[in-house]
Design an enzyme around this catalytic site. Structure first.
Site, PDB file in Angstrom:
ATOM      1  N   GLU A   1       0.487  -2.565   6.236  1.00  0.00           N
ATOM      2  CA  GLU A   1      -0.908  -2.989   6.184  1.00  0.00           C
ATOM      3  C   GLU A   1      -0.957  -4.445   6.616  1.00  0.00           C
ATOM      4  O   GLU A   1      -0.048  -5.223   6.293  1.00  0.00           O
ATOM      5  CB  GLU A   1      -1.471  -2.838   4.769  1.00  0.00           C
ATOM      6  CG  GLU A   1      -2.932  -3.261   4.653  1.00  0.00           C
ATOM      7  CD  GLU A   1      -3.511  -3.033   3.252  1.00  0.00           C
ATOM      8  OE1 GLU A   1      -4.740  -2.951   3.127  1.00  0.00           O
ATOM      9  OE2 GLU A   1      -2.724  -2.926   2.288  1.00  0.00           O
TER      10      GLU A   1
ATOM     11  N   CYS B   1      -6.480  -1.065   1.182  1.00  0.00           N
ATOM     12  CA  CYS B   1      -7.874  -1.526   1.122  1.00  0.00           C
ATOM     13  C   CYS B   1      -8.413  -1.859   2.506  1.00  0.00           C
ATOM     14  O   CYS B   1      -9.623  -1.823   2.737  1.00  0.00           O
ATOM     15  CB  CYS B   1      -7.975  -2.742   0.209  1.00  0.00           C
ATOM     16  SG  CYS B   1      -7.557  -2.410  -1.514  1.00  0.00           S
TER      17      CYS B   1
ATOM     18  N   ASN C   1      -8.692   5.765   0.595  1.00  0.00           N
ATOM     19  CA  ASN C   1      -7.713   4.950  -0.122  1.00  0.00           C
ATOM     20  C   ASN C   1      -8.314   4.457  -1.428  1.00  0.00           C
ATOM     21  O   ASN C   1      -9.386   3.849  -1.430  1.00  0.00           O
ATOM     22  CB  ASN C   1      -7.297   3.742   0.717  1.00  0.00           C
ATOM     23  CG  ASN C   1      -6.413   2.782  -0.059  1.00  0.00           C
ATOM     24  OD1 ASN C   1      -5.232   3.033  -0.248  1.00  0.00           O
ATOM     25  ND2 ASN C   1      -6.983   1.674  -0.533  1.00  0.00           N
ATOM     26  N   GLU C   2      -7.632   4.751  -2.538  1.00  0.00           N
ATOM     27  CA  GLU C   2      -8.069   4.317  -3.873  1.00  0.00           C
ATOM     28  C   GLU C   2      -9.541   4.639  -4.095  1.00  0.00           C
ATOM     29  O   GLU C   2     -10.312   3.799  -4.581  1.00  0.00           O
ATOM     30  CB  GLU C   2      -7.765   2.831  -4.082  1.00  0.00           C
ATOM     31  CG  GLU C   2      -6.261   2.555  -4.121  1.00  0.00           C
ATOM     32  CD  GLU C   2      -5.903   1.113  -4.463  1.00  0.00           C
ATOM     33  OE1 GLU C   2      -6.827   0.280  -4.625  1.00  0.00           O
ATOM     34  OE2 GLU C   2      -4.698   0.807  -4.565  1.00  0.00           O
TER      35      GLU C   2
END
Length: 800
Positions: free
Chosen positions: A44, A230, A351-352
């Site tokens: 990332e 994120c 994601n999350e």
């Protein structure tokens, strides 16, 4: 000294030492096959891991597209000259800004300077590839310099009124660690410049830094997750990562602000990602946005009736990776230089993310993608919490909706990882598989020290042993550029010219390069039998409560009884306003974590009975047991999480974890409840109004050693991994269930005198694995050093 130490660490005769433990290995009792993609990496762009890091581009803000278009640039104007940002006739719509320079006479000049990320590191006589898109008429002096010393200087003539790409090479005459790159124009000119680039010579495919790629290659990653994190979500949907912006010629890619507070050039985009996966022989595991921005930061949701655009992006990505060249996106892949498909098998959706909003959108992705690409394995995002009611609800939903793989993220302290090495022993073998897309141990100060690596290694023994459930796992974050950090700890640290691996890096490497093919049964004995012992207690959280008639007994006699009829204090308070009033014990504060303790720390195998009533507040009751001190205890949280669930929690050094999930439960105000807790060894039974709510065995205990054993068919090696996270050596007798011939044993160990030890640029191998060969017998004794991770590769192949 290291070599001498290796000699003494070798296996020794069983008649020399008394042993602390015995490790029995049953070669005929096979466990699950080990996932070939178990140990992977997650890339990332955080901590300038890609722009300013992995990406070989040295110029910062090469296209003037940042909010401040001159960020990273210094402009020196002398005389009748001007340098301004314009966007009237750009290279393309995705790259609108450029620098327009006008010089009116020979006495005037303009100098553009860029130091990249704290200066360029130059190597003598290496070729640095300079390129620029330009239009107009001018001569550019391209200079690499520092403190008045010029290391390279080349003149480039611009001679076209249309945008054109110019390239040349610079060869520094000497080495320099913090050079500056400049373009000087000192003659009458009208010229426009864009995409000003300088590519490092030490580059794989002129895309990525060789040294960083080599660090990844040494891990032999089974998979590569990308691009987030994120980062995928963005701080709003406009800021979300869109893969189509990241392919094609770099001059047409869209520079974009990312969630971590800086800009991405997308010089390393999805095509380069697939190329790197191919280079490393890693399974690509891309993640696409689910139509939801970062929920942790306050989500923006794409309306369900407008979700088609996001779903189509996912379909097009699969086609780009796998489609024939006759398809729209397969053809784009070929145009970008890769005719052969990339063989994508996995795709993460979100994601999350969590809750009904995510689940509804995931179902749409699932239905559409599976209809067209039934073989693609979709990965369902878990919330950022790795336990608790939100996590439990996500797992329940995944089990009932045909989810193939769930993505768990775990950032936890040292104590949690040691206590949860067996986390996946109890996972449903018929439920979804698990990818741990992000995990890392956060010790005090979030240091990258040996203590963190030991905790991760202990946890990884459980991942490997449960590889029939856990199919992929990756540490996060991967990279950190010193001085440009947003997050610690990280696996690999670097600057302009140097790189080092942390102790966690070397633990990952030890596991990923020694996985084995199948688990072999192994057991350490004696293992301490867990017995819950300690004081009892009562409490509340943002709630006023009353308690009456507390009785604590050990099934033979009453240890403590108080009906609070007398004003005699049988408790010790820890926070809160506690008093006896009208025959009840009241706690009247609305603050958090109010407690009162009863009894002795050596109490074991006891039962607590008490009546409780909520007077006001947002939650229910807390009943403590096994209390050693304020940081180490058990607690039945009845009506916790805003009076919605019941859970048994365990605190180790202040880090709380939930034992065996949660159950929905609400406590009514002004109603008396009968509470009973029974403790027997490691077993905990919790009753509310005589109804059994929890029946739990606490397997979340520390172990003297953490170990896993596997077998490698090709080499004929039995591979034993042992983690000793404690401050004492452990002497272990290792024995097999039958006679075997151990031809030789290769031992790999990482250790240090202190678990606070770290690596650095000055001492990059301060905590570093070493290896040696021995020829032990069966059985044999091995001394596992304090603070160590050890791998024994014991060869039993007669052909070796």
């Amino acid at each position: 000294m290291r070599r001498l130490f290796c000699f003494f660490a070798i296996a020794v005769s069983i008649f020399v030492f008394s042993v602390d433990y015995e490790l029995f290995i049953d070669l005929d009792r096979k466990g699950p096959q080990i996932s070939p993609a178990l140990y992977g990496i997650f890339i990332e762009d955080i901590n300038h891991g890609i722009d300013g890091g992995l990406y070989s581009e040295l110029v910062r803000n090469r296209s003037f597209e940042h909010t401040n278009p001159l960020e990273g640039w210094l402009i020196n104007i002398e005389g009748q000259a001007n340098a301004v940002i314009e966007s009237v006739d750009p290279i393309g719509e995705q790259n609108k800004n450029y620098m327009k320079i006008s010089i009116r006479d020979e006495k005037s000049k303009v100098i553009l300077s860029n130091a990249g990320y704290d200066g360029f590191s130059l190597e003598k006589n290496k070729n640095y590839l300079f390129s620029v898109f330009a239009k107009g008429r001018s001569k550019l002096n391209i200079i690499l310099h520092n403190a008045g010393i010029i290391y390279a200087n080349v003149c480039l003539e611009i001679d076209s009124n249309n945008w054109r790409k110019y390239e040349l090479e610079l060869f520094p005459a000497e080495k320099c660690e913090n050079a500056v790159f400049s373009i000087e124009i000192n003659e009458p000119s009208d010229v426009s410049l864009d995409m000003i680039s300088l590519i490092s010579p030490n580059s794989w495919n002129k895309i990525m830094r060789n040294d960083l790629v080599e660090m990844l290659q040494n891990l032999q990653p089974g998979f590569m997750r990308f691009p987030g994190g994120c980062l995928v979500e963005g701080y709003n949907l406009e800021n979300a990562y869109r893969w189509k912006d990241t392919i094609g010629p770099v001059e047409y890619r869209k520079t974009k602000a990312n969630l971590w507070g800086y800009y991405q050039s997308y010089g390393v985009g999805f095509h380069e990602y697939f190329l790197l996966c191919e280079h490393l022989s890693s399974e690509p595991v891309p993640v696409v946005n689910a139509g939801i921005s970062c929920q942790v930061r306050g989500a923006q949701f794409c309306p369900v009736d407008q979700i088609d655009e996001w779903v189509q992006d996912a379909l097009d990505l699969i086609e780009y990776a796998n489609g024939s060249t006759s398809t729209v996106w397969g053809n784009k892949r070929m145009i970008n230089g890769h005719e052969k498909p990339f063989n994508l098998k996995y795709l993460g959706i979100g994601n999350e993310n969590w809750g009904e909003e995510y689940q509804n959108r995931f179902k749409i992705f699932q239905q559409v993608i599976k209809e067209k690409y039934p073989d693609i394995k979709l990965i369902f995002s878990c919330p950022p919490e790795y336990e608790g009611p939100i996590f439990d609800e996500a797992i329940t939903w995944a089990k009932s909706n045909g989810i193939q793989i769930i993505d768990e993220h775990i950032y936890a302290p040292f104590e949690w990882f040691l206590a949860n090495a067996d986390r996946y022993d109890s996972y449903d073998r018929n439920g979804p598989k698990v990818m741990i897309g992000e995990y890392a141990c956060h010790v005090s100060g979030r240091r990258n020290n040996l203590q963190a690596a030991l905790a991760e290694a202990a946890f990884m023994t459980g991942l490997e042993r449960n590889s029939d459930v856990v199919v992929m796992a990756s540490y996060a974050p991967l990279f950190n550029r010193v001085g440009w950090s947003q997050w610690t700890p990280d696996l690999i640290w670097f600057d302009a010219s140097r790189v080092y691996g942390t102790p966690s890096y070397y633990v990952q490497k030890m596991f990923s390069t020694n996985p084995g093919d199948v688990i072999i049964y192994s057991i350490l004995s004696p293992e301490d039998q867990p017995i819950i012992s300690g004081m009892a207690g009562l409490g509340s959280w943002k709630t006023q409560v009353e308690f009456d008639h507390i009785k604590i007994s050990n099934f033979e006699k009453i240890l403590l009884y108080d009906d609070f009829a007398k004003n005699e204090k049988t408790w010790q308070s820890y926070r809160g306003i506690w008093k006896i009033d009208n025959g009840v014990l009241k706690q009247t504060s609305l603050g958090e974590d109010r407690r009162a303790y009863f009894g002795e720390k050596n109490w074991t195998d006891y039962a607590i009975e008490v009546r409780a009533r909520k007077i006001s507040g947002t939650e229910g009751f807390l009943v403590f047991f096994g209390v050693k001190d304020d940081q180490n205890y058990y607690c039945w949280n009845i009506g916790g999480w805003n009076n919605s669930i019941s859970a048994v929690q365990k605190s180790i050094n202040g880090e709380k974890m939930i034992l065996a999930g949660t159950k929905p439960l609400k406590i009514d105000t002004n109603k008396w409840y009968d509470i009973r807790i029974e403790l027997n060894g490691e077993n905990i039974k919790c009753y509310l109004n005589r109804q059994l709510i929890h029946d739990i065995n606490d397997f979340y205990q520390y172990k003297p050693l953490y170990q896993v054993c596997s077998y490698d068919y090709e080499s004929g090696d039995i591979i034993l991994k042992v983690v000793n996270p404690w401050p004492n050596d452990k002497t272990v007798k290792i024995e097999f269930n039958r006679k075997i011939n151990l031809h030789h044993t290769r031992t790999i160990t990482i250790t240090s005198n202190s678990y606070a030890d770290e690596n650095s640029f000055i001492a990059p191998e301060n905590v570093f694995p070493y290896a040696f060969i021995s020829e032990p017998e069966n059985p044999f004794i091995y001394i596992f050093k304090k603070y160590s991770v050890t791998i024994l590769r014991m060869n039993v192949n007669d052909n070796q």
